[in-house]
Design a protein around this motif. Structure first.
Motif, PDB file in Angstrom:
ATOM      1  N   ARG A 199      -8.705   0.052   4.628  1.00  0.00           N
ATOM      2  CA  ARG A 199      -9.747  -0.697   3.906  1.00  0.00           C
ATOM      3  C   ARG A 199      -9.394  -2.177   3.828  1.00  0.00           C
ATOM      4  NH1 ARG A 199     -10.155   1.770  -1.701  1.00  0.00           N
ATOM      5  NH2 ARG A 199     -11.851   0.263  -1.934  1.00  0.00           N
ATOM      6  N   THR A 205      -6.160   3.159   2.156  1.00  0.00           N
ATOM      7  CA  THR A 205      -6.223   1.845   1.515  1.00  0.00           C
ATOM      8  C   THR A 205      -5.800   0.752   2.484  1.00  0.00           C
ATOM      9  OG1 THR A 205      -5.711   2.900  -0.594  1.00  0.00           O
ATOM     10  CG2 THR A 205      -5.452   0.505  -0.478  1.00  0.00           C
ATOM     11  N   GLU A 258      -2.270  -1.881  -3.814  1.00  0.00           N
ATOM     12  CA  GLU A 258      -3.009  -0.656  -4.112  1.00  0.00           C
ATOM     13  C   GLU A 258      -2.647  -0.164  -5.512  1.00  0.00           C
ATOM     14  OE1 GLU A 258      -3.648   3.924  -2.463  1.00  0.00           O
ATOM     15  OE2 GLU A 258      -2.453   2.490  -1.288  1.00  0.00           O
ATOM     16  N   TRP A 286       0.831  -1.201   0.000  1.00  0.00           N
ATOM     17  CA  TRP A 286       0.000   0.000   0.000  1.00  0.00           C
ATOM     18  C   TRP A 286       0.862   1.245   0.000  1.00  0.00           C
ATOM     19  CZ3 TRP A 286       0.325   3.249   4.364  1.00  0.00           C
ATOM     20  CH2 TRP A 286       1.050   2.716   5.430  1.00  0.00           C
ATOM     21  N   GLY A 322      -7.188   2.815  -5.004  1.00  0.00           N
ATOM     22  CA  GLY A 322      -7.165   3.681  -3.824  1.00  0.00           C
ATOM     23  C   GLY A 322      -7.730   5.054  -4.065  1.00  0.00           C
TER      24      GLY A 322
END
Length: 938
Positions: free
Chosen positions: A442, A439, A516, A434, A558
């Motif tokens: 998430r 993100t 991501e 990431w 993202g």
């Protein structure tokens, strides 16, 4: 279809009719069949055009002649100079002298000759031969009688012309809305209908769309007559002509169809072809409508030049289109939504019944005896009494909890572990890469949903494993912005750094990467041409790096159009991404094994199921060379014991070895798309070569399966170029007939030449909307005598089409989630767009309402399923039901797919390839729906 003569059951209604001699009546066309010598001269002309333009794919611009003839004769003309039986066909007879002049002008203008120097008294040999070709008048009904027990084999010109007369019959009757309003439909030169007199307009005014009704003639498997298929769609009208691909033009004079004109030129300079105007001018014919198109194009180009000169925003006038209705080349953002909705389609069926009367014969489609697998996300089943009790209790308490609970979208951790064990590993680790904290959150939130974890106190540390399930499933988070962010000029493998070493699957640990990503936006890279943004996309670059490490990867966006995506509530995108990562890992969980269980005596759960995906990769902007053929395949293999897990194998034309799906996909993604062989010089050789690869692959698979029988599923639209036995007209032909004419495929069906190693059956799928009947409703006829039929708007069931001979074909009805999902509103289910409700603005929140015109109206779709081969009728029915069940229960989300699991997995290998580029639908330039710099994206 007379309901009184039908047995009890559920029957599907579709916009499909048998095209019989009675339906077309006395309609005639005027046909000229080009002989071999004329076809050769056309080929020579085409080669001359290719040399002049320096493009191997260039074709002689015969649209000059056809547009000229359409304008002069009233509109209905079709020219087919290529193929085994070239022809020119028209609704009205065409004077031979006029024909000679039209093609003489086409020939000279295409080769660069000034129009005034073309000698119409001394036309080239090509024009003379076309004009001398005898013109014969044919009655359409002579080619529609059909032969008992045989697939219809009507000439190509019939399929191009049958809509001309039928569209006029449909236009003769007003299209009646439920509120009594009548809509005028006009025939167009494509053989369809367009409602130009009653366009749809957005609430703000100045933007338009029109209803277009398609009238197509197609064949259906084992049905004696061709089928007439109707459908309706929304065609958005562009504010600009110069960025459009086609235009609808109202011709002067009474009774003439609406002319569909192809525009040419580069984006921002589209107009009517200059040669067409010159040809009509030389013939001294009335072509005022085409001159109007050219004049509008010139005016818009001046507006564009002015906006550029003064660095102003490009804006086109908002006014009623009048005689010229431009249709954009792309499906840009538009203030009018797509789709006409279910109610419109039902009205269209009633309209066709009224226009055709007793001449129309409907196809009978009865529900098959299939039970759909219960999916974990389906609502729980409770008795009517329990449901009533819960409803009353909720009303008393004011609770907003759903009345029926649903299970988890995700497979159980136990079944994940069973699949990992089957693959030869002891543990699964998900590496989360990431560069935005949103993100990362998430991803963490999705793991909590998937494994029933509490988010309280749950956090991640760089590279430290987070236990998700009993130490057998873990996650590790890595912050790698330089590896993942869009841009160019960096070594992605170097940017991954030491993280790369921890990603490898070893020591009994299976590793998958969840990464991501974002689609690069022009605003972030000023000065970069829109066509070069693909080169900045990190996803294909990082995916290639992962593939070389043999790490399956999936991506989570993202940032979207509205900015960074925050963790909030039901994050469907993240949930689907995690499920798709499982698919990339080759995980086959208990949902799939449950879907394969059947009450039929035919053992579909003891067969392997192969999906073969085929696609032609056409050249993109700036690319050279022949188009590439991409072939991928998967095999869903049953366990050796009843307690074992199913496994998934993969294969590709770039790495033609069967191996576990995750490794096959990585091997495929490590290689570029295969280049066409220098030895294949013809279209037929190219596709025969692809079929030969699949034949060898199936032979290799048979060795791997060691006696386990298997089926092969293919998509009809792409695969019939490789196997002639998939075409309706060739169904049931003997294997030895394949390839005997030098034009047909060498292979009749996939694996047909493998003898005892051949597949048990081939399952042909067709999801093409233009070829599959459009379902509109269902009637349920009860068993009780005198019971009234029950009408249903939609269905998700499997229906068997009543065929005239041979084996049956099935239609699986699909209801889009956007139509039937929670809070979907079922737009278009009770009203057409002509009756769309407007938005309501109010301080009272309960009274506010979104307008319906900007929203999409949805309708059912259908998947055609045709099992070819198989030991019995019962087996074929079981295979059809199995295919439907594997569409109903997918690997990658909670709802249906158009393709069953094996074919979807094979297709996804291709769609995930680093060379398969992502595309974004931009706003239409000058529409007011785009950003300030949108004009640069054209």
């Amino acid at each position: 279809m007379n309901d009184q003569n039908l047995e009890p059951g559920k029957y599907l209604h579709a916009l499909a009719y048998r095209c019989t001699p009675a339906l077309v009546g006395d309609a005639t066309v005027h046909l000229r069949r080009l002989d071999t010598e004329t076809a050769k001269l056309w080929g020579t002309f085409t080669n001359q055009c290719r040399k002049r333009f320096g493009k191997e794919e260039a074709q002689a611009p015969y649209s000059i002649a056809t547009t000229v003839l359409q304008v002069i004769t009233g509109g209905y003309v079709h020219f087919e100079p290529y193929g085994p039986a070239p022809f020119l066909v028209s609704r009205q007879p065409i004077d031979s002298n006029l024909l000679s002049k039209a093609f003489a002008l086409t020939h000279g203008l295409a080769l660069g000759q000034p129009v005034e120097t073309i000698d119409l008294r001394q036309p080239p040999e090509l024009a003379r031969r076309i004009a001398r070709t005898p013109e014969r008048e044919f009655a359409l009904k002579e080619h529609l009688a059909g032969a008992d027990g045989e697939q219809p084999e009507a000439p190509n010109w019939l399929y191009k012309t049958v809509g001309w007369g039928l569209a006029e019959r449909l236009a003769a009757v007003p299209f009646q809305l439920s509120n009594g309003r009548e809509i005028t439909l006009r025939p167009d030169t494509t053989g369809g209908l367009v409602a130009l007199d009653d366009p749809w307009e957005n609430e703000g005014g100045g933007r338009y769309a029109v209803c277009r009704t398609a009238v197509r003639l197609k064949t259906l498997p084992n049905v004696q007559h061709p089928a007439l298929l109707l459908d309706a769609r929304v065609s958005r009208i562009s504010s600009s002509l110069i960025f459009s691909s086609t235009a609808l033009a109202v011709q002067p004079g009474e009774g003439r169809p609406v002319l569909e004109v192809k525009l040419n030129g580069r984006g921002g300079m589209k107009t009517i072809p200059r040669q067409t105007l010159e040809a009509l001018g030389r013939l001294e014919m009335d072509y005022s409508i085409l001159q109007s198109i050219a004049k509008r194009s010139q005016q818009e180009q001046k507006l564009r030049e002015r906006a550029r000169a003064f660095k102003e925003r490009l804006q086109f006038p908002r006014e009623h289109p009048g005689q010229i209705w431009p249709i954009p080349a792309k499906n840009y953002q538009h203030p009018i939504g797509t789709g006409v909705g279910m109610h419109h389609l039902r009205l269209l069926r009633a309209h066709a019944d009224a226009a055709f009367g007793d001449d129309a014969q409907r196809l009978s489609m009865r529900q098959s005896t299939m039970t759909l697998p219960r999916r974990p996300t389906d609502p729980e089943k409770v008795s009517a009494q329990e449901y009533k009790r819960r409803k009353e209790e909720r009303e008393l308490t004011g609770s907003k909890e759903p009345l029926l609970s649903r299970g988890s979208l995700f497979p159980s951790a136990e079944s994940l572990c069973a699949s990992v064990d089957e693959a030869g590993f002891k543990k699964l680790r998900i590496a989360c890469l990431w560069y935005r904290d949103e993100t990362r959150q998430r991803m963490l939130q999705t793991f909590c949903h998937a494994f029933g974890l509490s988010p309280a106190g749950l956090d991640t540390q760089e590279g430290v494993e987070l236990d998700l399930y009993q130490g057998r499933i873990t996650a590790a988070f890595h912050y790698v912005p330089d590896f993942l962010r869009p841009g160019r000029g960096r070594d992605r493998a170097e940017a991954l750094g030491a993280v790369g070493a921890s990603l490898r699957s070893r020591d009994g640990v299976l590793v998958g990467a969840w990464c991501e990503t974002e689609i690069p936006h022009a605003d972030d890279f000023p000065g970069v041409d829109a066509r070069d943004l693909d080169d900045l996309d990190a996803k294909p670059q990082t995916k290639a790096v992962m593939a070389r490490l043999d790490v399956p990867s999936q991506y989570l966006k993202g940032r979207g159009k509205e900015g960074v995506i925050e963790p909030n509530g039901e994050d469907h995108a993240a949930q689907m991404a995690l499920l798709d990562l499982y698919r990339s890992l080759g995980v086959i969980d208990e949902r799939i094994s449950n879907a394969l269980q059947s009450k039929s005596s035919f053992p579909v759960d003891r067969l392997a199921h192969v999906g073969v995906h085929v696609r032609q990769q056409n050249r993109r902007y700036g690319e050279k060379g022949e188009p590439k053929i991409v072939v991928t395949a998967t095999a869903l293999v049953p366990p050796q014991s009843s307690q074992g897990a199913w496994s998934l194998l993969g294969w590709s034309s770039a790495a033609p070895v069967w191996r576990p799906y995750r490794s096959a996909q990585n091997a495929f993604h490590t290689h570029p798309y295969p280049e066409p062989s220098a030895e294949t010089t013809s279209y037929r050789q190219k596709w025969d070569g692809a079929a030969d690869m699949v034949e060898r692959a199936l032979g290799d698979l048979a060795d791997e399966l060691d006696g386990v029988p298997y089926t092969v599923t293919v998509d009809a639209q792409s695969a019939r170029r490789m196997w002639d036995g998939l075409q309706n007209v060739r169904l049931g032909e003997h294997l030895g007939q394949a390839g005997t004419d030098g034009k047909s495929s060498r292979y009749q069906l996939p694996g047909a030449r493998l003898g005892q190693d051949a597949p048990l059956a081939v399952i042909r799928l067709n999801t093409e909307d233009e070829e599959v009947p459009q379902p509109v409703s269902v009637t349920h006829l009860g068993k009780k005598e005198g019971a009234e039929p029950v009408e249903k708007d939609t269905s998700t069931l499997l229906f068997e089409v009543a065929t005239d001979f041979g084996t049956p074909v099935w239609l699986l009805c699909n209801v889009p989630r956007a139509y039937d999902g929670s809070g979907a509103g079922r737009l278009g289910s009770k009203r057409t767009r002509w009756e769309a409700e407007k938005s309501v603005q109010s301080e009272d929140r309960s009274k506010r309402r979104k307008g319906e015109m900007p929203q999409n109206f949805y309708a059912m779709t259908a998947t055609e399923i045709l099992p070819i081969g198989g030991p019995s009728d019962e087996a074929r029915e079981a295979l059809s039901a199995m295919t439907a069940r594997l569409c109903h229960q997918t690997l990658f989300w909670s709802d249906r797919s158009r393709y069953p699991v094996p074919l979807h997995a094979a297709r996804q290998m291709d769609l995930d390839h680093p060379q398969y580029r992502r595309e974004v639908a931009d706003a239409e330039p000058g529409s007011g729906d785009e950003g300030e710099e949108a004009e640069t994206t054209v």
